[in-house]
Design a protein around this motif. Structure first.
Motif, short mmCIF file in Angstrom:
data_model
loop_
_atom_site.label_atom_id
_atom_site.label_comp_id
_atom_site.label_asym_id
_atom_site.label_seq_id
_atom_site.Cartn_x
_atom_site.Cartn_y
_atom_site.Cartn_z
N GLU A 150 6.17 1.19 -11.70
CA GLU A 150 5.69 0.27 -10.68
C GLU A 150 6.68 -0.87 -10.45
O GLU A 150 6.92 -1.27 -9.31
N GLU A 189 10.36 7.87 -3.56
CA GLU A 189 9.41 8.70 -4.31
C GLU A 189 10.15 9.76 -5.11
O GLU A 189 9.90 9.95 -6.31
N GLU A 209 0.96 11.51 -10.32
CA GLU A 209 0.24 12.79 -10.25
C GLU A 209 1.19 13.96 -10.50
O GLU A 209 0.86 14.89 -11.26
N ASP A 258 0.81 -1.22 0.00
CA ASP A 258 0.00 0.00 0.00
C ASP A 258 0.85 1.27 0.00
O ASP A 258 0.56 2.22 -0.75
N LYS A 259 1.91 1.31 0.84
CA LYS A 259 2.74 2.51 0.92
C LYS A 259 3.42 2.79 -0.42
O LYS A 259 3.51 3.92 -0.88
N THR A 260 3.90 1.71 -1.06
CA THR A 260 4.56 1.86 -2.36
C THR A 260 3.56 2.31 -3.40
O THR A 260 3.86 3.14 -4.26
N LEU A 261 2.34 1.77 -3.33
CA LEU A 261 1.28 2.14 -4.26
C LEU A 261 0.93 3.63 -4.12
O LEU A 261 0.78 4.35 -5.11
N GLU A 262 0.86 4.09 -2.87
CA GLU A 262 0.57 5.50 -2.63
C GLU A 262 1.68 6.38 -3.18
O GLU A 262 1.43 7.43 -3.80
N ALA A 263 2.94 5.97 -2.96
CA ALA A 263 4.08 6.74 -3.47
C ALA A 263 4.06 6.78 -4.99
O ALA A 263 4.31 7.81 -5.61
N ARG A 264 3.76 5.61 -5.59
CA ARG A 264 3.71 5.55 -7.05
C ARG A 264 2.66 6.51 -7.59
O ARG A 264 2.87 7.24 -8.56
N ASN A 265 1.49 6.52 -6.95
CA ASN A 265 0.41 7.39 -7.40
C ASN A 265 0.79 8.87 -7.28
O ASN A 265 0.42 9.69 -8.12
N ARG A 266 1.55 9.21 -6.22
CA ARG A 266 1.99 10.60 -6.07
C ARG A 266 2.98 10.98 -7.17
O ARG A 266 2.95 12.09 -7.68
#
Length: 441
Positions: A32, A319, A17, A6-14
């Motif tokens: 990813e 990130e 963006e 989850d943390k990596t997914l959130e960082a990837r999304n940031r």
């Protein structure tokens, strides 16, 4: 199939963006893959071996190496590498710099190599004598070939302020040797009062300092001229097994990809001697270099970005590293390669005898096409104008007419665009801007 945390997914999304907001193109699948791999790069050993190719290196470094260029790098490595001498000299050749990060640096400027050279000798003085001999033999034996030309090497340090070619070199700075000076074994110079001074090869051998050799090579795979360099990390192994760096510092292994699995035992023996603070020392050195390249007198945000990427990926700031990783694939980053290759064209013209004028002009034409593909408007016109002038100068080249002014003008225009691109993108990400501001402070 494993899922991304989850943390990596959130960082990837940031990162996605931020890239979209700043107009940076990115490959979401590759992003990813990298973020997932680097967060999982754990284990008992820092070193990873690719069983299929035989290359090895630090686990984080290996994530950025693309083996598709391996044969090309091994072929050029044959030109720059030193030979082992059983019982006397042991070597381990590696790629370094952008060459070791071919998944990231799609437009590398040069072919950078790094070689560990371990000399087994009864005394330090004997080790220095052996190094002096093999460096000179290497230069003399690889002066030129059908696809390469030796340009210069660095060996020894000035024992006093020296004037060469109307330029002052300060005490302690590295000595550069041209091919003719290597052949002669001496350099004609002047002391600070203008008196004649002769610097001999044997006289500087006791303190070899920073050792580096440079060639221009015709890269037949990519169809272009390239600068190929080899930086040596030289150590002396005493009869009792003690290993001592001849320049006083044993380099870390955080940015090298070693090309031959047979050199793994030598590598392992040497890195056991590396300081426990080597990672901190390496990051501290990178920080100093970033500070230098964001100053007006050395301004180069391209080099600063590359060093920041290495700092962030080793410090666990994935990130920020992931965002910088995407910048190196941007079309404007191609100009960083153009900046380097303009100098290579100059060296091939002024210092080489093996490259015919047509191949050099072909290289210049390709630089012009690269600029046209990337830029438009006044920026494109200005750089192309300088490159066309450079091309005309090369076609009419006379021994007493240097290319320096045209090369410097073209490089200045290119670097201005490179600096603006990297500065604008990097400082638009708050975390990177804050890091740069902290370094400046």
């Amino acid at each position: 199939m494993t899922t991304i945390p989850d943390k990596t997914l959130e960082a990837r999304n940031r990162v996605i963006e931020s890239a979209n907001r700043l107009g940076v193109q990115l490959n979401e699948q590759e992003l990813e893959r990298w973020m997932k791999s680097i967060t999982e790069a754990t284990g008992d050993s820092d070193i990873v071996v690719d069983e299929e190719t035989g290359v090895f290196g630090h686990k984080v470094t290996m994530l950025d190496f693309d083996p598709k260029d391996l044969e090309r790098f091994r072929a050029i490595g044959k030109i720059v590498e030193f030979d082992d001498i059983p019982g006397v000299v042991e070597t381990a050749l590696a790629l370094s710099g952008s060459a070791a990060q071919s998944k990231v640096q799609t437009h590398p400027g040069d072919c950078d190599y790094f070689e560990r050279v371990n000399i087994i000798a009864p005394t330090r003085a004997a080790a220095c004598e052996i190094l002096a001999r093999i460096m000179r033999e290497k230069a003399l034996g690889s002066m030129s070939g059908v696809n390469f030309q030796f340009i210069e090497l660095k060996f020894g340090s000035y024992s006093q302020n020296v004037i060469r070619h109307n330029r002052t070199y300060h005490k302690g700075s590295p000595i550069s040797w041209s091919p003719d000076e290597v052949i002669a074994g001496e350099i004609q110079a002047k002391d600070s009062q203008g008196n004649p001074l002769v610097i001999t090869w044997d006289a500087v051998a006791k303190e070899p300092g920073w050792c580096k050799l440079d060639w221009v090579v015709a890269d037949q795979v990519r169809g272009q001229l390239s600068n190929a360099s080899n930086v040596l990390d030289v150590t002396w192994e005493a009869p009792d097994g003690t290993i001592t760096p001849l320049d006083g510092y044993l380099d870390g292994y955080f940015q090298e990809v070693y090309l031959d699995a047979q050199s793994a035992p030598i590598f392992s023996k040497l890195v056991k001697q590396v300081s426990t603070d080597v990672l901190d020392d390496y990051v501290a050195t990178l920080k100093k270099e970033v500070k230098k390249y964001v100053r007006e007198d050395h301004l180069n945000y391209g080099k600063a970005a590359k060093r920041l990427y290495n700092i962030f990926r080793l410090n666990g700031q994935y990130e920020e590293a992931a965002f910088l990783r995407e910048l190196f694939d941007e079309p404007a980053a191609l100009l960083y390669q153009v900046h380097s290759l303009v100098k290579t064209v100059q060296e091939a013209t002024e210092k080489a005898t093996v490259f015919d004028i047509e191949s050099i002009l072909d290289q210049t034409d390709e630089l012009i096409m690269s600029v046209i593909r990337v830029l438009e408007g006044e920026e494109e016109l200005e750089i192309v104008r300088h490159l066309l002038r450079l091309s005309r100068c090369i076609s009419r080249q006379k021994p007493d007419v240097p290319l320096g002014p045209q090369v410097e003008a073209a490089q200045a225009e290119v670097m201005n665009i490179v600096n603006n691109f990297f500065y604008e993108k990097m400082t638009a990400l708050p975390a990177i801007k804050a890091y740069l501001d902290s370094l400046k402070a």
